[in-house]
Design a protein around this motif. Sequence first.
Motif, PDB file in Angstrom:
ATOM      1  N   ASP B  32       0.823  -1.214   0.000  1.00  0.00           N
ATOM      2  CA  ASP B  32       0.000   0.000   0.000  1.00  0.00           C
ATOM      3  C   ASP B  32       0.853   1.258   0.000  1.00  0.00           C
ATOM      4  O   ASP B  32       1.914   1.291   0.621  1.00  0.00           O
ATOM      5  N   VAL B  33       0.371   2.291  -0.678  1.00  0.00           N
ATOM      6  CA  VAL B  33       0.949   3.618  -0.505  1.00  0.00           C
ATOM      7  C   VAL B  33      -0.178   4.496   0.019  1.00  0.00           C
ATOM      8  O   VAL B  33      -1.081   4.873  -0.721  1.00  0.00           O
ATOM      9  N   ARG B 187       8.402   7.482  -6.069  1.00  0.00           N
ATOM     10  CA  ARG B 187       7.593   6.774  -7.072  1.00  0.00           C
ATOM     11  C   ARG B 187       8.204   5.418  -7.380  1.00  0.00           C
ATOM     12  O   ARG B 187       7.496   4.407  -7.474  1.00  0.00           O
ATOM     13  N   ALA B 190       7.506   2.987  -4.667  1.00  0.00           N
ATOM     14  CA  ALA B 190       6.121   2.526  -4.738  1.00  0.00           C
ATOM     15  C   ALA B 190       5.979   1.463  -5.817  1.00  0.00           C
ATOM     16  O   ALA B 190       5.319   0.441  -5.623  1.00  0.00           O
ATOM     17  N   LYS B 191       6.640   1.689  -6.941  1.00  0.00           N
ATOM     18  CA  LYS B 191       6.563   0.741  -8.051  1.00  0.00           C
ATOM     19  C   LYS B 191       7.141  -0.617  -7.646  1.00  0.00           C
ATOM     20  O   LYS B 191       6.664  -1.660  -8.058  1.00  0.00           O
ATOM     21  N   THR B 194       7.088  -1.162  -2.230  1.00  0.00           N
ATOM     22  CA  THR B 194       7.378  -0.757  -0.862  1.00  0.00           C
ATOM     23  C   THR B 194       6.108  -0.232  -0.193  1.00  0.00           C
ATOM     24  O   THR B 194       5.370   0.543  -0.788  1.00  0.00           O
ATOM     25  N   THR B 195       5.866  -0.694   1.023  1.00  0.00           N
ATOM     26  CA  THR B 195       4.710  -0.215   1.760  1.00  0.00           C
ATOM     27  C   THR B 195       5.055   1.124   2.413  1.00  0.00           C
ATOM     28  O   THR B 195       6.060   1.222   3.119  1.00  0.00           O
ATOM     29  N   MET B 196       4.247   2.149   2.157  1.00  0.00           N
ATOM     30  CA  MET B 196       4.593   3.468   2.674  1.00  0.00           C
ATOM     31  C   MET B 196       3.370   4.203   3.205  1.00  0.00           C
ATOM     32  O   MET B 196       2.266   4.051   2.682  1.00  0.00           O
ATOM     33  N   VAL B 209       0.237   8.246  -7.226  1.00  0.00           N
ATOM     34  CA  VAL B 209       0.898   7.108  -6.588  1.00  0.00           C
ATOM     35  C   VAL B 209       0.056   6.435  -5.510  1.00  0.00           C
ATOM     36  O   VAL B 209       0.152   5.228  -5.304  1.00  0.00           O
ATOM     37  N   ALA B 210      -0.768   7.208  -4.821  1.00  0.00           N
ATOM     38  CA  ALA B 210      -1.450   6.655  -3.647  1.00  0.00           C
ATOM     39  C   ALA B 210      -2.402   5.531  -4.009  1.00  0.00           C
ATOM     40  O   ALA B 210      -3.158   5.619  -4.976  1.00  0.00           O
ATOM     41  N   SER B 211      -2.350   4.458  -3.206  1.00  0.00           N
ATOM     42  CA  SER B 211      -3.361   3.424  -3.360  1.00  0.00           C
ATOM     43  C   SER B 211      -4.565   3.781  -2.495  1.00  0.00           C
ATOM     44  O   SER B 211      -5.661   3.291  -2.699  1.00  0.00           O
TER      45      SER B 211
END
Lengths: 234, 258
Positions: B32-33, B187, B190-191, B194-196, B209-211
Motif C-alpha cells: 500500500d501507498v 515513485r 512505490a513501483k 514498498t509499503t509506505m 501514486v497513492a493506493s
Amino acid sequence: MELDYAFMADTFIKVWSGAGATLELTALSLLLAAPLAFYMAMLRIKGHVFGSCVTKAYISFVRGTPIVLQILLLYSLLPSFLNVLFRAVGSDFNVFDRVDPFWYAVAVFTLNTVALLAEVFRSALLSISPGQLEAGVSIGLSELQTYRHIIIPQAIVVAMPSICNITVNLIKGTSLAFLMTVKDITAIGKIAASYGYNYIEAYLDVFFVYIIICTVIQLAYRFAEQHIGAFRAV
Amino acid sequence: MISMIMSIKGVRKHFGANEVLKDVHMDIAKGDVIVILGPSGSGKTTFLRCLNFLEQADEGQMELDGDIFSLRRASKKEIAVVRRKTAFVFQGYNLFSNKTALENVMLGLVVGRGIKEQEAEARAKQALEKVGMLDRADYYPSQLSGGQQQRVGIARAVAVRPDVILFDEPTSALDPELVGEVLQVMRNLAKDGTTMIVVTHEMKFARDVASHVIFMADGLIVEEGTAEDIFTHPQQERTRRFLRRILGENEAEQTMMA
C-alpha cells in the motif's frame, strides 16, 4: 639592573622538571572530571529534578568561590578527615606521612574542573539537533548507541574550543598547587630563586615555560578540532 | 480479505488543552501507498510520529505483523521491535552530520542490527544506488544539497528493509527545483512494492501514486478512499474546501467536474 644569565639558563632547564607535575595534574584532573561532568550534564539535559538541583548548586558553589580558598579549605580538611576515616575502620595508615600532597591537588582541581566541564558538555550536547537522536532510534539504534556514535562525537567537536580553554586555564591554575607543597613549574622556580634571591630571572624562566606549554597545547587542540571536525562544511 | 501488515486503532493524543488526535484508525496492506493529506495543524505529522513512538499517544493500539502493541505504554523492548520493522523519513532529513552518506545508511545495519560490516556495506550501496546517490557515497551531509540529503535519508530507511516506511513531509523543506528528484525516488519505491505511509502536500504525487488517500482535519479522518474518490468525487465540504485552496480554484473545479 643586571640579569644573571648563567643562572637563568641553568634554572630554565631545572624548571622544566616541574612540567611533568603540572601536566600530570592537568591531565589527571581533566580525565577524572570528564565522566562525572558528562553524567551531570546528562542529568540536567534529561531534566532529572534532584540531579539537576544538586548539579546546579555544585556548579554555582565552584564558580562562586576563589580557587585559592577551595585549595586552602580542602588541604586543611581532607587529610584530617581521611585520618579520622582510617582510624574509624581500624587502620593505622598514616595519612599525613603516606599521602603525597599531589593527590590533594588532583582532588581540588578535579572537583573544580567537573563543574566547568559539566556546563561545557551540557551546552555542546544541546547544540546537536534533536532530530538526529530521533533518526538514530527510528532506524533501530538504542538511545545509548545514538549518543555514542552520533551525538557525542559531534558534541566533542563543538566543545573543543571550550575544553582547550579549560585545559589552558588548568595548566596555569595548577601553579597554585605550590600552596599544597606540590613541586610544579612555579614551585621549582621559586625554590631555585630563593637561594640567591634571583627572583626576576626565575620568574622569567617560569613565564617562558608556561607560554611554550600553553602554545603547544593550543596548537594541538586546534589540530585535533580540525581533524575530528572534518565532517563540517568546508 | 487482504491481510493487513499494519492496523492502527483509536489513536488519541493531546498537547496541553489542545486535542491533536481524536480517535484515528488506519489499515495498511502490503504494498500500500497511503497518503495522508490535510491542512497544517490537522495532526498528520503527530499521528505518524506516534506510530514510531517518537511521540507517545494517550491511547491507541497497533497491530504489526501479527503482534499487538499499545501506543500508550509499550515497553522499551516492544518499542525496539516496532522501530525495527518500520523506518522514518524526516522533513528535515536528520542525517547524521558526522557520518558520510554510506555510513549514514550502514549505521542502522551494523550497530542497530548487528549485521557484519561487509554485508552491511553491500546492502547500503544497493540502497544508495536505488536513490541514485551511489556516486556521492563518501560525501558528508554538509557537502550535499537538500534533495540529495533527503535521498540519502530515504536510502537509510530502505536499507533496514522495514515492513513500512513512514514519510513525514519529505519534500516540504526542499527548494522547489529539488522536489522532483525526491518524489521520483518515492515513485520508484512505490513501483517496487514498498509499503509506505506518506504525509505530504504534493497533490500530484498523491493522485498518481497513492493506493489510498486519507484526508485529515482537526485530529480526525474526514474522508478516505482511492485517489480518484478524494480528488474527483470528494464527499465532504471540508475536503472540497481544502482541495480548492491547495489546487487553486480552476484546477480543483476541473478535476472535481471531470
